[in-house]
Enzyme design. Structure first.
Site, PDB file in Angstrom:
ATOM      1  N   THR A  57      52.549   9.433  21.754  1.00 10.84           N
ATOM      2  CA  THR A  57      53.098   9.626  23.097  1.00 10.84           C
ATOM      3  C   THR A  57      52.053  10.108  24.083  1.00 10.84           C
ATOM      4  O   THR A  57      52.109   9.793  25.274  1.00 10.84           O
ATOM      5  CB  THR A  57      54.263  10.637  23.033  1.00 10.84           C
ATOM      6  OG1 THR A  57      55.292  10.063  22.256  1.00 10.84           O
ATOM      7  CG2 THR A  57      54.808  10.958  24.402  1.00 10.84           C
ATOM      8  N   THR A 138      53.557  12.599  17.650  1.00  6.05           N
ATOM      9  CA  THR A 138      54.090  13.877  17.171  1.00  6.05           C
ATOM     10  C   THR A 138      54.978  13.752  15.935  1.00  6.05           C
ATOM     11  O   THR A 138      55.198  14.739  15.248  1.00  6.05           O
ATOM     12  CB  THR A 138      54.892  14.572  18.287  1.00  6.05           C
ATOM     13  OG1 THR A 138      56.000  13.752  18.647  1.00  6.05           O
ATOM     14  CG2 THR A 138      54.023  14.864  19.481  1.00  6.05           C
TER      15      THR A 138
HETATM   16  N1  DAS Z   1      56.876   7.835  18.101  1.00  9.82           N
HETATM   17  C1  DAS Z   1      56.174   9.057  18.311  1.00  9.82           C
HETATM   18  C2  DAS Z   1      54.870   9.075  17.562  1.00  9.82           C
HETATM   19  O1  DAS Z   1      53.937   8.341  17.857  1.00  9.82           O
HETATM   20  C3  DAS Z   1      56.051   9.519  19.649  1.00  9.82           C
HETATM   21  C4  DAS Z   1      55.318  10.844  19.812  1.00  9.82           C
HETATM   22  O2  DAS Z   1      54.109  10.896  19.778  1.00  9.82           O
HETATM   23  O3  DAS Z   1      55.980  11.874  20.046  1.00  9.82           O
HETATM   24  O4  DAS Z   1      54.824   9.875  16.692  1.00  9.82           O
END
Ligand code: DAS
Length: 243
Positions: A57, A138
């Site tokens: 993200t 995340t």
């Molecule tokens: N889908 C998620 C990831 O890439 C988005 C985020 O980074 O929060 O883990």
């Protein structure tokens, strides 16, 4: 490329005030080190940090500035992330490695091994490097942090950072998180503490950290003594000495 670097080194060597360079226009790189890492500036008075960008993200993009779901993760490259935070260059010389650009659900074992290998090679084994930052999605950030805690073999800080809002959102948290991550990675007080997650002003041990909420910015927390410190006005304060 080297001529600018030589100029900057010579400038520093003769004792002038440290030059701060924002090489934004046509040439984003002013210095290439012996490992082939390209730095966006080389100020001899600042520590050197390598940012390993993997996606998520923090590199996400949406057509709506209010969308915090339904965006495309891993859409923006490492230079754009660095460009969004010129304040980083007051803290550190940074080199960026685009190791992947995926949502963290697509981080594979091969990618994890590549991260650990490159951090050991480009940061641990290079005495000119102060620390490493990994930008990451995340959803499995805590697993990657734990893996790097176990596989990076030096006392230099390894900081894993992400964001809960995509780069296109109003009040995106990525730029400030990245600044804080680089600040901790460049800080001598962060040495010998293993890998850490830095987000939302918190410095959290990779061993204990957990994502506690799918959507809010204060999501990364730790039980027991896993909360190692916090940043206030971008200055890291650790609660305990390293052990
Ligand atoms: N889908 C998620 C990831 O890439 C988005 C985020 O980074 O929060 O883990």
């Amino acid at each position: 490329m080297f001529s600018k670097a030589s100029f900057l080194c010579a400038f520093a060597a003769v004792g002038y005030a440290s030059p701060i360079v924002y090489p934004r226009a046509d040439d984003p790189f002013v210095f290439t080190n012996s490992n082939g890492l390209n730095f966006t500036q080389m100020n001899a008075s600042l520590p050197n940090v390598t940012i390993f960008a993997t996606g998520g993200t923090i590199a996400g993009s949406s057509s709506s500035s209010t969308a915090t779901t339904g965006y495309t993760a891993g859409a923006v490259g490492i230079l754009t992330l660095i460009d969004a935070v010129p304040e980083i260059l007051n803290i550190s010389n940074v080199a960026g490695i685009q190791i992947s650009n995926v949502g963290s659900e697509d981080v594979t074992s091969a990618l994890l091994l590549k991260m650990a290998k490159q951090i050991n090679e480009y940061v641990c084994n290079d005495p000119t490097m102060a620390g490493a930052v990994v930008t990451h999605g995340t959803d499995v950030l805590e697993e990657t942090a734990f893996f790097l805690d176990a596989t990076v073999n030096c006392g230099k800080p390894v900081i894993i950072v992400g964001a809960m809002r995509p780069s296109t959102a109003i009040s995106a948290d990525g730029p400030f998180n990245l600044l804080e991550a680089v600040t901790v990675a460049a800080s001598p007080s962060a040495r010998d503490r293993g890998a850490m997650v830095v987000m939302n002003d918190r410095i959290v041990s990779a061993y204990y950290v957990t994502k506690t909420n799918a959507n809010t910015m204060d999501t990364f927390k730790a039980v027991e003594m896993g909360n190692l410190g916090e940043l206030i006005s971008n200055t890291p304060y650790f609660f305990y000495p390293p052990i």
